[in-house]
Design a protein around this motif. Structure first.
Motif, short mmCIF file in Angstrom:
data_model
loop_
_atom_site.label_atom_id
_atom_site.label_comp_id
_atom_site.label_asym_id
_atom_site.label_seq_id
_atom_site.Cartn_x
_atom_site.Cartn_y
_atom_site.Cartn_z
N LEU A 461 9.05 -1.56 -1.11
CA LEU A 461 9.74 -1.06 0.08
C LEU A 461 9.29 -1.83 1.32
CD1 LEU A 461 11.59 1.08 1.40
CD2 LEU A 461 9.57 2.54 1.60
N LEU A 462 7.99 -2.06 1.42
CA LEU A 462 7.47 -2.80 2.57
C LEU A 462 8.03 -4.22 2.61
CD1 LEU A 462 3.72 -1.65 2.56
CD2 LEU A 462 5.61 -0.78 3.95
N ARG A 463 8.26 -4.82 1.45
CA ARG A 463 8.82 -6.17 1.42
C ARG A 463 10.26 -6.21 1.91
NH1 ARG A 463 6.07 -7.57 -4.47
NH2 ARG A 463 3.93 -7.32 -3.71
N LEU A 464 11.03 -5.17 1.59
CA LEU A 464 12.39 -5.09 2.13
C LEU A 464 12.35 -4.93 3.65
CD1 LEU A 464 14.28 -2.78 -0.41
CD2 LEU A 464 14.62 -5.23 -0.03
N ILE A 465 11.43 -4.12 4.14
CA ILE A 465 11.31 -3.93 5.59
C ILE A 465 10.90 -5.24 6.26
CG2 ILE A 465 9.99 -2.75 7.39
CD1 ILE A 465 9.85 -0.33 5.47
N ALA A 466 9.98 -5.97 5.64
CA ALA A 466 9.55 -7.25 6.19
C ALA A 466 10.73 -8.23 6.26
CB ALA A 466 8.43 -7.84 5.33
N HIS A 467 11.58 -8.23 5.25
CA HIS A 467 12.75 -9.11 5.26
C HIS A 467 13.68 -8.75 6.42
CE1 HIS A 467 16.14 -11.48 3.81
NE2 HIS A 467 16.90 -10.39 3.91
N VAL A 494 1.16 -0.78 10.37
CA VAL A 494 1.61 -1.79 9.42
C VAL A 494 3.07 -2.17 9.68
CG1 VAL A 494 2.16 -2.17 6.98
CG2 VAL A 494 -0.07 -1.25 7.64
N LEU A 495 3.91 -1.18 9.95
CA LEU A 495 5.32 -1.46 10.24
C LEU A 495 5.45 -2.31 11.50
CD1 LEU A 495 6.77 2.08 9.47
CD2 LEU A 495 7.01 0.03 8.06
N THR A 496 4.58 -2.04 12.48
CA THR A 496 4.56 -2.89 13.68
C THR A 496 4.13 -4.30 13.32
OG1 THR A 496 4.07 -0.99 15.09
CG2 THR A 496 3.49 -3.17 15.95
N GLY A 497 3.13 -4.42 12.45
CA GLY A 497 2.70 -5.74 12.00
C GLY A 497 3.77 -6.48 11.23
N LEU A 498 4.65 -5.74 10.55
CA LEU A 498 5.76 -6.37 9.83
C LEU A 498 6.84 -6.85 10.78
CD1 LEU A 498 6.19 -3.93 6.80
CD2 LEU A 498 5.18 -6.21 6.77
N GLY A 499 6.88 -6.30 12.00
CA GLY A 499 7.87 -6.75 12.99
C GLY A 499 8.81 -5.68 13.49
N ALA A 500 8.57 -4.40 13.15
CA ALA A 500 9.42 -3.33 13.67
C ALA A 500 9.29 -3.29 15.19
CB ALA A 500 9.02 -1.99 13.08
#
Length: 548
Positions: A461-467, A494-500
């Motif tokens: 799921l985190l990988r989809l969010i990162a994409h 973490v979501l902020t770190g992914l780019g949210a």
């Protein structure tokens, strides 16, 4: 394995409300004995006539409790009160008395049981309501038999509650001063119990399989890690400890990187709660409240007034309004979609509007009028969009109604994997992590045995969010999160770190998320995000963030 360091009597579930607590266990009995069919009533009409007054009595008691509650608790109690007087449920029970000769308690038991089974089989949102129906059933049976309904016993001191599941109406009235933590063997991360536990600030673990097979006297609960240590001795109560700190009302990392912290709302009371929690706006305004009890579609003026009451507290602030998210899995009387073999994968969300574009157009007109009336900075987004073509169709209609900023929700893997194409058609996307997890893992989010698959820390799921976040950065367009995942303080980082670019959540979670986010600079959150992406399990992904 990391689990080898845990005590052998530790049970694993899904942590749905962070915090650590310990104390003596109080077991919650979740249902009445099944009422026996018994002899046929001598006067079926008189027996059937007992049902509606009993339902009205139950409903009035729940409404009285709702009058002293606020926020999510008020909403749940009001909804349960409405369900207690549902005409179709009561009519079916009355028919079972007059046509099958069942006593009223048994008739209610069977009618509600059938209804709950139907909801559970339907999946999605309606499956989450099956527990509510069973709660209503037990309250009606108790009223008809003049017995006490099941539920949380009177607590004589601070305790850890352990149950198969908790009725939302019971959870809504828990006293955080006495309830140190909640543990359930069933349930999922998006159940009413989980949402209410977060709103009350009570550490909670759901889907902790096997806890009912013990005779524990004490427990230690970690609502973030999702672990429950059951002990054969009592332990001194330890009040919930949270990673809390003061928050100044502005969402930033320690080095000043801005991430808007917003509130999920679905009523005027929610809006007020959001403002009280210093929300910077709303990232998800659910409009279903305007339709749920309507026998016919509300007209534009009725919708405008209802939306304006919710938008008014957010004058001058951004609000993302989601258009009607209904369908066969969330039936509304006037839609008449009919039965589907798999409603969760059927005509729902924006798909309803393809056959009823007039319904969508009227709602968009009402939203635009409410925005002009209140001064809120309104954007609009569509639920259950799967393709760029669907996004284009919605965006054209929204802009024609005078709504300039248009987005879509990403709840399907198809939408996530075509993020670039979607962002070419709209101004932003918002990720609904609850449904995105359910559809990614093909796992009903209300099935306790599958709760681990719906854990928002799942690396896939985190990988989809990162994409999605990378696509947003490439297109210079916002990518927000509006699912329950944003309410987990470390996952928010973490979501902020992914780019949210924004995080929207239950208002109660805002201070803790804001304070936690501000503890570390963006680079630290990016490193935690990368470690979570590389993890093999949700437990390992969480540990990557917890060990900052």
């Amino acid at each position: 394995m990391t689990t080898s360091t845990l005590p052998p009597n530790t049970h694993h579930g899904v942590g749905v409300s962070p915090g650590r607590a310990a104390g003596p266990v109080v077991w919650v009995h979740d249902r009445l004995p099944d009422p026996l069919p018994g002899p046929a009533p001598t006067d079926p009409a008189a027996e059937a006539a007992r049902i509606r007054p009993a339902a009205e009595a139950v409903s009035q008691r729940l409404l009285a409790r709702a009058g002293t509650a606020d926020g999510a608790a008020r909403e749940v109690l009001t909804m349960t009160a409405t369900m207690a007087t549902d005409p179709s449920l009561l009519g079916k029970a009355e028919q079972a008395v007059t046509e099958q000769g069942l006593p009223a308690p048994r008739a209610v038991f069977e009618a509600a049981g059938e209804f709950a089974e139907l909801l559970a089989a339907t999946g999605g949102y309606l499956a989450e309501r099956a527990r509510d129906v069973l709660d209503v059933r037990d309250r009606l049976v108790a009223e008809l038999t003049a017995t006490e309904p099941p539920g949380v016993p009177e607590l004589t001191g601070p305790s850890v509650l352990v149950a198969r599941d908790l009725a939302p109406a019971d959870t809504a009235e828990l006293d955080p001063r006495l309830v140190l933590a909640l543990v359930t063997e069933e349930g999922g991360p998006t159940s009413h119990t989980a949402i209410l536990a977060r709103s009350l600030g009570i550490p909670a673990v759901v889907a902790a399989r096997g806890v009912l097979a013990t005779n524990a006297a004490g427990a230690r609960v970690d609502g973030a890690a999702g672990t429950v240590e059951l002990l054969d001795r009592t332990v001194e109560p330890v009040a919930a400890t949270h990673d809390r700190a003061e928050w100044n009302g502005v969402g930033t990392t320690a080095d000043g990187h801005r991430v808007k912290l917003l509130a999920n709302i679905g009523s005027a009371a929610d809006a007020q709660a959001g403002i009280a929690a210093h929300a910077e706006g709303s990232g998800l305004f659910r409009t279903e409240f305007c339709f749920l009890d309507a026998a016919a579609e509300p007209d534009i003026e009725t919708q405008r007034n209802a939306y304006a009451a919710v938008l008014e507290p957010f004058a001058g602030k951004p609000v993302v309004v989601r258009t009607l998210d209904a369908g066969a899995d969330k039936p509304l009387p006037f839609l008449a979609i009919g039965e589907e073999p798999n409603p969760a994968l059927g005509v729902r969300g924006l798909r309803v509007a393809f056959d009823r574009p007039d319904l969508l157009d009227r709602q968009l007109t009402a939203i635009a009028a409410a925005a002009a009336q209140t001064g809120a900075e309104v954007s609009v987004m569509a639920p259950m969009v799967a393709t760029a073509q669907e996004a284009t169709w919605f965006a054209e209609r929204a802009r024609a109604a005078g709504l300039e900023r248009v987005g879509v929700m990403v709840e399907t893997p198809a939408a996530a994997l075509t993020a670039e194409a979607l962002l070419d058609e709209v101004d932003f996307v918002s990720i609904g992590t609850n449904d995105l997890a359910q559809y990614t893992f093909a796992a009903d989010r209300m099935t306790g045995a599958l709760a681990t698959l719906n854990n928002p820390w799942q690396p896939a799921l985190l990988r989809l969010i990162a994409h999605l976040a990378r696509a947003g950065l490439e297109k210079a367009k916002p990518v927000g999160i509006c699912g329950e995942a944003a309410a987990d303080p470390h996952l928010a980082g973490v979501l902020t770190g992914l780019g949210a670019t924004s995080l929207s959540m239950n208002p109660k979670a805002l201070p803790t998320v804001g304070a936690t986010l501000a503890k570390h600079p963006l680079q630290t959150w990016q490193e935690a995000a990368q470690a979570a992406l590389e993890a093999r399990t949700p437990t390992e992904a969480r540990q990557a963030a917890d060990h900052l």
